[in-house]
Design a protein around this motif. Structure first.
Motif, PDB file in Angstrom:
ATOM      1  N   VAL A  34       0.827  -1.239   0.111  1.00  9.74           N
ATOM      2  CA  VAL A  34      -0.084  -0.030  -0.093  1.00  9.74           C
ATOM      3  C   VAL A  34       0.848   1.332  -0.063  1.00  9.74           C
ATOM      4  O   VAL A  34       1.824   1.295   0.793  1.00  9.74           O
ATOM      5  CB  VAL A  34      -1.134  -0.073   1.231  1.00  9.74           C
ATOM      6  N   GLN A  35       0.513   2.418  -0.956  1.00 11.44           N
ATOM      7  CA  GLN A  35       1.251   3.560  -0.886  1.00 11.44           C
ATOM      8  C   GLN A  35       0.275   4.554  -0.384  1.00 11.44           C
ATOM      9  O   GLN A  35      -0.819   4.750  -0.902  1.00 11.44           O
ATOM     10  CB  GLN A  35       1.731   3.982  -2.224  1.00 11.44           C
ATOM     11  N   CYS A  36       0.647   5.320   0.652  1.00  9.79           N
ATOM     12  CA  CYS A  36      -0.415   6.377   0.927  1.00  9.79           C
ATOM     13  C   CYS A  36       0.463   7.896   0.498  1.00  9.79           C
ATOM     14  O   CYS A  36       1.469   7.847   0.497  1.00  9.79           O
ATOM     15  CB  CYS A  36      -0.234   6.695   2.495  1.00  9.79           C
ATOM     16  N   GLU A  49       4.651   8.917   3.252  1.00 10.27           N
ATOM     17  CA  GLU A  49       5.356   8.457   4.452  1.00 10.27           C
ATOM     18  C   GLU A  49       6.790   8.988   4.211  1.00 10.27           C
ATOM     19  O   GLU A  49       7.659   9.034   5.414  1.00 10.27           O
ATOM     20  CB  GLU A  49       5.121   6.959   4.537  1.00 10.27           C
ATOM     21  N   ARG A  50       7.450   9.059   2.963  1.00 11.08           N
ATOM     22  CA  ARG A  50       8.557   9.511   2.775  1.00 11.08           C
ATOM     23  C   ARG A  50       8.934  10.714   2.814  1.00 11.08           C
ATOM     24  O   ARG A  50      10.304  11.251   2.771  1.00 11.08           O
ATOM     25  CB  ARG A  50       8.835   8.866   1.264  1.00 11.08           C
ATOM     26  N   GLU A  51       8.017  11.737   2.977  1.00 11.81           N
ATOM     27  CA  GLU A  51       8.396  13.229   2.828  1.00 11.81           C
ATOM     28  C   GLU A  51       8.448  13.536   4.374  1.00 11.81           C
ATOM     29  O   GLU A  51       8.009  13.001   5.421  1.00 11.81           O
ATOM     30  CB  GLU A  51       6.947  13.927   2.294  1.00 11.81           C
ATOM     31  N   PRO A  52       9.379  14.610   4.576  1.00  9.29           N
ATOM     32  CA  PRO A  52       9.588  15.093   5.842  1.00  9.29           C
ATOM     33  C   PRO A  52       8.284  16.071   6.159  1.00  9.29           C
ATOM     34  O   PRO A  52       7.852  16.605   5.454  1.00  9.29           O
ATOM     35  CB  PRO A  52      11.030  15.869   5.596  1.00  9.29           C
ATOM     36  N   ILE A  53       8.088  15.825   7.656  1.00  8.75           N
ATOM     37  CA  ILE A  53       6.838  16.561   8.024  1.00  8.75           C
ATOM     38  C   ILE A  53       7.356  17.988   8.609  1.00  8.75           C
ATOM     39  O   ILE A  53       6.308  18.689   8.668  1.00  8.75           O
ATOM     40  CB  ILE A  53       6.141  15.626   9.047  1.00  8.75           C
ATOM     41  N   GLY A  54       8.407  18.262   8.724  1.00 10.54           N
ATOM     42  CA  GLY A  54       8.884  19.537   9.107  1.00 10.54           C
ATOM     43  C   GLY A  54       9.325  20.342   8.305  1.00 10.54           C
ATOM     44  O   GLY A  54       9.621  21.409   8.530  1.00 10.54           O
TER      45      GLY A  54
END
Length: 73
Positions: A34-36, A49-54
């Motif tokens: 699954v890819q979100c 999920e791979r992107e930085p949240i900050g």
């Protein structure tokens, strides 16, 4: 995003980034890949999920584009 022209520093916009998706956790436990975000079914994540949240610069740009229709920036 806050305005900086007055002492009040009022909030003019908020963007919530979410990497969590309960559906993907359940599907992965069943052995599915699954890819979100945007997988089949209900996906509550709006950030990969791979992107930085900050990354505040990126989110300020996205939020600026969203509110520029209502507020002159």
């Amino acid at each position: 995003m806050c305005e900086n022209n007055t002492k009040k520093k009022q909030i003019v916009g908020v963007l919530v980034a979410n990497k969590l998706c309960r559906s993907s956790s359940m599907l992965r436990n069943k052995g599915q890949s699954v890819q979100c975000p945007n997988h089949r079914g209900h996906c509550s994540a709006n950030v990969s999920e791979r992107e930085p949240i900050g990354d505040e610069g990126k989110y300020n740009k996205v939020l600026g584009d969203l509110i520029s229709q209502d507020i002159k920036i």
